[in-house]
Design a protein around this motif. Structure first.
Motif, PDB file in Angstrom:
ATOM      1  N   LEU A 140      48.595  99.878  -8.113  1.00  0.00           N
ATOM      2  CA  LEU A 140      47.911 100.776  -9.034  1.00  0.00           C
ATOM      3  C   LEU A 140      48.914 101.353 -10.021  1.00  0.00           C
ATOM      4  O   LEU A 140      50.034 101.702  -9.648  1.00  0.00           O
ATOM      5  CB  LEU A 140      47.245 101.919  -8.260  1.00  0.00           C
ATOM      6  CG  LEU A 140      46.062 101.518  -7.368  1.00  0.00           C
ATOM      7  CD1 LEU A 140      45.728 102.642  -6.399  1.00  0.00           C
ATOM      8  CD2 LEU A 140      44.844 101.164  -8.208  1.00  0.00           C
ATOM      9  N   PHE A 141      48.520 101.458 -11.284  1.00  0.00           N
ATOM     10  CA  PHE A 141      49.448 102.009 -12.283  1.00  0.00           C
ATOM     11  C   PHE A 141      49.726 103.480 -12.001  1.00  0.00           C
ATOM     12  O   PHE A 141      50.852 103.955 -12.186  1.00  0.00           O
ATOM     13  CB  PHE A 141      48.867 101.837 -13.690  1.00  0.00           C
ATOM     14  CG  PHE A 141      49.786 102.320 -14.776  1.00  0.00           C
ATOM     15  CD1 PHE A 141      51.024 101.728 -14.970  1.00  0.00           C
ATOM     16  CD2 PHE A 141      49.423 103.367 -15.606  1.00  0.00           C
ATOM     17  CE1 PHE A 141      51.890 102.170 -15.968  1.00  0.00           C
ATOM     18  CE2 PHE A 141      50.277 103.819 -16.600  1.00  0.00           C
ATOM     19  CZ  PHE A 141      51.512 103.222 -16.780  1.00  0.00           C
ATOM     20  N   VAL A 142      48.713 104.213 -11.565  1.00  0.00           N
ATOM     21  CA  VAL A 142      48.877 105.608 -11.141  1.00  0.00           C
ATOM     22  C   VAL A 142      48.624 105.645  -9.640  1.00  0.00           C
ATOM     23  O   VAL A 142      47.491 105.523  -9.193  1.00  0.00           O
ATOM     24  CB  VAL A 142      47.898 106.544 -11.881  1.00  0.00           C
ATOM     25  CG1 VAL A 142      48.005 107.970 -11.358  1.00  0.00           C
ATOM     26  CG2 VAL A 142      48.156 106.505 -13.385  1.00  0.00           C
ATOM     27  N   GLU A 143      49.677 105.810  -8.858  1.00  0.00           N
ATOM     28  CA  GLU A 143      49.553 105.746  -7.409  1.00  0.00           C
ATOM     29  C   GLU A 143      48.975 107.018  -6.807  1.00  0.00           C
ATOM     30  O   GLU A 143      48.305 106.983  -5.786  1.00  0.00           O
ATOM     31  CB  GLU A 143      50.928 105.464  -6.782  1.00  0.00           C
ATOM     32  CG  GLU A 143      51.366 104.005  -6.878  1.00  0.00           C
ATOM     33  CD  GLU A 143      50.565 103.099  -5.954  1.00  0.00           C
ATOM     34  OE1 GLU A 143      49.787 103.613  -5.119  1.00  0.00           O
ATOM     35  OE2 GLU A 143      50.704 101.870  -6.071  1.00  0.00           O
ATOM     36  N   ASP A 144      49.238 108.152  -7.430  1.00  0.00           N
ATOM     37  CA  ASP A 144      48.833 109.445  -6.884  1.00  0.00           C
ATOM     38  C   ASP A 144      47.337 109.670  -7.098  1.00  0.00           C
ATOM     39  O   ASP A 144      46.881 109.828  -8.234  1.00  0.00           O
ATOM     40  CB  ASP A 144      49.650 110.549  -7.563  1.00  0.00           C
ATOM     41  CG  ASP A 144      49.401 111.919  -6.952  1.00  0.00           C
ATOM     42  OD1 ASP A 144      48.472 112.060  -6.135  1.00  0.00           O
ATOM     43  OD2 ASP A 144      50.146 112.856  -7.305  1.00  0.00           O
ATOM     44  N   ASP A 145      46.583 109.716  -6.010  1.00  0.00           N
ATOM     45  CA  ASP A 145      45.133 109.904  -6.118  1.00  0.00           C
ATOM     46  C   ASP A 145      44.761 111.237  -6.750  1.00  0.00           C
ATOM     47  O   ASP A 145      43.690 111.376  -7.354  1.00  0.00           O
ATOM     48  CB  ASP A 145      44.488 109.814  -4.732  1.00  0.00           C
ATOM     49  CG  ASP A 145      44.552 108.407  -4.157  1.00  0.00           C
ATOM     50  OD1 ASP A 145      44.666 107.451  -4.941  1.00  0.00           O
ATOM     51  OD2 ASP A 145      44.491 108.272  -2.913  1.00  0.00           O
ATOM     52  N   GLU A 146      45.625 112.239  -6.622  1.00  0.00           N
ATOM     53  CA  GLU A 146      45.319 113.573  -7.117  1.00  0.00           C
ATOM     54  C   GLU A 146      45.260 113.632  -8.638  1.00  0.00           C
ATOM     55  O   GLU A 146      44.574 114.485  -9.204  1.00  0.00           O
ATOM     56  CB  GLU A 146      46.363 114.574  -6.601  1.00  0.00           C
ATOM     57  CG  GLU A 146      46.322 114.801  -5.103  1.00  0.00           C
ATOM     58  CD  GLU A 146      44.986 115.361  -4.646  1.00  0.00           C
ATOM     59  OE1 GLU A 146      44.483 116.304  -5.305  1.00  0.00           O
ATOM     60  OE2 GLU A 146      44.444 114.849  -3.653  1.00  0.00           O
ATOM     61  N   ILE A 147      45.992 112.761  -9.316  1.00  0.00           N
ATOM     62  CA  ILE A 147      46.015 112.789 -10.784  1.00  0.00           C
ATOM     63  C   ILE A 147      45.341 111.564 -11.391  1.00  0.00           C
ATOM     64  O   ILE A 147      45.329 111.400 -12.607  1.00  0.00           O
ATOM     65  CB  ILE A 147      47.454 112.917 -11.327  1.00  0.00           C
ATOM     66  CG1 ILE A 147      48.273 111.663 -10.993  1.00  0.00           C
ATOM     67  CG2 ILE A 147      48.128 114.170 -10.798  1.00  0.00           C
ATOM     68  CD1 ILE A 147      49.600 111.578 -11.722  1.00  0.00           C
ATOM     69  N   ALA A 148      44.788 110.709 -10.537  1.00  0.00           N
ATOM     70  CA  ALA A 148      44.164 109.476 -11.029  1.00  0.00           C
ATOM     71  C   ALA A 148      42.811 109.761 -11.668  1.00  0.00           C
ATOM     72  O   ALA A 148      42.029 110.581 -11.183  1.00  0.00           O
ATOM     73  CB  ALA A 148      43.999 108.477  -9.893  1.00  0.00           C
ATOM     74  N   SER A 149      42.529 109.071 -12.759  1.00  0.00           N
ATOM     75  CA  SER A 149      41.263 109.225 -13.459  1.00  0.00           C
ATOM     76  C   SER A 149      40.087 108.845 -12.567  1.00  0.00           C
ATOM     77  O   SER A 149      40.149 107.843 -11.846  1.00  0.00           O
ATOM     78  CB  SER A 149      41.254 108.336 -14.704  1.00  0.00           C
ATOM     79  OG  SER A 149      39.935 108.198 -15.214  1.00  0.00           O
ATOM     80  N   PRO A 150      39.002 109.613 -12.620  1.00  0.00           N
ATOM     81  CA  PRO A 150      37.790 109.249 -11.879  1.00  0.00           C
ATOM     82  C   PRO A 150      36.905 108.264 -12.624  1.00  0.00           C
ATOM     83  O   PRO A 150      35.896 107.814 -12.094  1.00  0.00           O
ATOM     84  CB  PRO A 150      37.085 110.592 -11.718  1.00  0.00           C
ATOM     85  CG  PRO A 150      37.473 111.338 -12.945  1.00  0.00           C
ATOM     86  CD  PRO A 150      38.877 110.920 -13.273  1.00  0.00           C
ATOM     87  N   THR A 151      37.267 107.907 -13.861  1.00  0.00           N
ATOM     88  CA  THR A 151      36.388 107.055 -14.668  1.00  0.00           C
ATOM     89  C   THR A 151      37.018 105.716 -15.067  1.00  0.00           C
ATOM     90  O   THR A 151      36.315 104.840 -15.559  1.00  0.00           O
ATOM     91  CB  THR A 151      35.950 107.786 -15.946  1.00  0.00           C
ATOM     92  OG1 THR A 151      37.104 108.115 -16.731  1.00  0.00           O
ATOM     93  CG2 THR A 151      35.176 109.050 -15.620  1.00  0.00           C
ATOM     94  N   VAL A 152      38.326 105.573 -14.879  1.00  0.00           N
ATOM     95  CA  VAL A 152      38.997 104.313 -15.219  1.00  0.00           C
ATOM     96  C   VAL A 152      40.243 104.174 -14.360  1.00  0.00           C
ATOM     97  O   VAL A 152      40.972 105.141 -14.136  1.00  0.00           O
ATOM     98  CB  VAL A 152      39.341 104.240 -16.725  1.00  0.00           C
ATOM     99  CG1 VAL A 152      40.188 105.421 -17.166  1.00  0.00           C
ATOM    100  CG2 VAL A 152      40.008 102.929 -17.083  1.00  0.00           C
ATOM    101  N   THR A 153      40.466 102.964 -13.854  1.00  0.00           N
ATOM    102  CA  THR A 153      41.607 102.689 -12.976  1.00  0.00           C
ATOM    103  C   THR A 153      42.501 101.635 -13.595  1.00  0.00           C
ATOM    104  O   THR A 153      42.018 100.588 -14.037  1.00  0.00           O
ATOM    105  CB  THR A 153      41.118 102.213 -11.586  1.00  0.00           C
ATOM    106  OG1 THR A 153      40.414 103.288 -10.945  1.00  0.00           O
ATOM    107  CG2 THR A 153      42.277 101.779 -10.710  1.00  0.00           C
ATOM    108  N   GLY A 154      43.792 101.910 -13.617  1.00  0.00           N
ATOM    109  CA  GLY A 154      44.769 100.964 -14.138  1.00  0.00           C
ATOM    110  C   GLY A 154      45.444 100.193 -13.021  1.00  0.00           C
ATOM    111  O   GLY A 154      45.764 100.755 -11.969  1.00  0.00           O
TER     112      GLY A 154
END
Length: 383
Positions: A284-298
């Motif tokens: 995942l481009f952003v590993e931290d679930d706390e700051i990850a977008s709820p509408t798009v995943t990289g």
């Protein structure tokens, strides 16, 4: 076969919304259109969670951003622009085009904005406006809008938020958080065709706007709000009437589902995608679930995978799944899966499975079975 479009905008649209937009046009100065316009404004207040003012402009989300900046700022005035992706840069660029003195508070793409650095910039400047992209679509990061709003209040700065890819898909409470101006577009979480820009403005920001010399003839927010006081209520310029039909239907669907229920559904789709991608063995481009977008995943490409081949020849042409690539220096480095608009849990499962099968075709060592189990585990937790 119809493709499964999982872009971070434009998005798939519900059949009822599409059918509503296909109705014959009406007189935009009529009482009949006034009823639609009035209901769109009132339902939009629910979307923004505000008792303030809402202007609806025919244009893209960028039109809403430009309307906010050109209505609030005059040349030579200072603004603090939080930049951690493509659209934070866009806000700063628009302010510079307006002639403002822009202080950019920059962060690495993929990292969350640090409120302490925003406060440092405010303390060291005369800025009366701060801009932030709540959900940075280009990097799939969700920024701490509520916390930065509190800081803006402490420094008596107007807080302008781009919630174009977050509003309706994650908790956002304009009035409770103290956001002064918020902008969004019809073509993302709302699940409408592109074409309308929505700008919510509280009375504090409107007072400032009314004292300014708006830098744009068309994107003058007080002008739009002035025309909502006419009888009948109307827009200052010819609106995209059919786009209003679609927005009206989409907002009614949102109200029927309930904001909290939609926020929860989007979080569930996010979890399914993220856990499925992890179980495949992809990064995942952003590993931290706390700051990850709820509408798009990289998702970061494994070494040797060509973006055009994977997204085009394999995923789009063979599996009928459309996802987005990276932007600017992230082009070819990541791909992005949109989970917004008229998509459901089954679409997320389909997407992750097809991504796994496509990667396998390219020789990447992935575990499609493990991904299926991981996604099933997420669903079992909420069933």
């Amino acid at each position: 076969m119809e493709k499964l479009v999982l872009l971070p905008g434009p998005v798939m649209v519900h059949e009822d919304v599409l059918l509503r937009s296909a109705k014959q046009v009406m007189n935009h100065r009529s009482e009949e259109f006034e009823e639609i316009l009035t209901e769109c404004v009132e339902l939009s207040k629910y979307l923004f969670q505000t008792d303030g003012n809402v202007a609806i402009i025919t244009g893209s989300g960028t039109a809403a951003m430009e309307a906010a900046i050109y209505s609030l700022l005059e040349p030579g005035e200072e603004v603090v622009a939080v930049v951690n992706g493509k659209f934070g840069e866009r806000f700063a660029d628009i302010a510079e085009r307006r002639g403002a003195e822009v202080r950019r508070v920059e962060f690495e793409w993929g990292k969350v904005a640090d409120p302490e650095r925003v406060e440092e910039a405010l303390a060291d400047s005369d800025a009366e406006v701060v801009t932030l992209v709540h959900n940075e679509t280009s990097t799939t990061v969700l920024n701490p809008a509520e916390e930065i709003a509190r800081i803006c209040r402490e420094y008596d700065a107007l807080f302008v938020v781009d919630a174009i890819s977050s509003l309706g898909g994650v908790e956002f409470r304009m009035d409770d958080w103290g956001v002064d101006v918020c902008v969004t577009g019809s073509q993302k979480v709302l699940g409408c065709p592109p074409g309308l820009a929505l700008v919510a403005v509280n009375d504090r920001a409107l007072e400032v706007m009314e004292e300014k010399d708006a830098g744009s003839y068309y994107l003058d927010i007080p002008k739009y709000l002035e025309y909502l006081e006419k009888d009948p209520k109307q827009t200052p310029y010819t609106p995209a009437v059919n786009a209003f039909y679609a927005l009206h239907e989409a907002l009614k669907r949102l109200k029927e589902e309930g904001l909290e229920a939609r926020w929860e559904r989007y979080r569930l789709m996010q979890r399914i995608v993220r856990e499925g991608i992890r179980a495949l063995g992809l990064e995942l481009f952003v590993e931290d679930d706390e700051i990850a977008s709820p509408t798009v995943t990289g998702v970061t490409y494994p070494e040797g995978v060509d973006d055009r081949e994977f997204r085009g020849e394999i995923l789009r042409d063979r599996y009928d799944v459309v996802v987005a690539g990276g932007q600017d220096h992230l082009a070819g480095e990541i791909f992005r899966i949109g989970h917004m608009g008229e998509v459901r849990i089954r679409d997320m499962i389909t997407a992750v499975t097809c991504i796994g099968l496509g990667m396998r075709e390219l020789g990447v060592d992935v575990d499609v079975g493990a991904a299926a189990e991981a996604m099933a585990d997420v669903l079992s937790e909420v069933s």
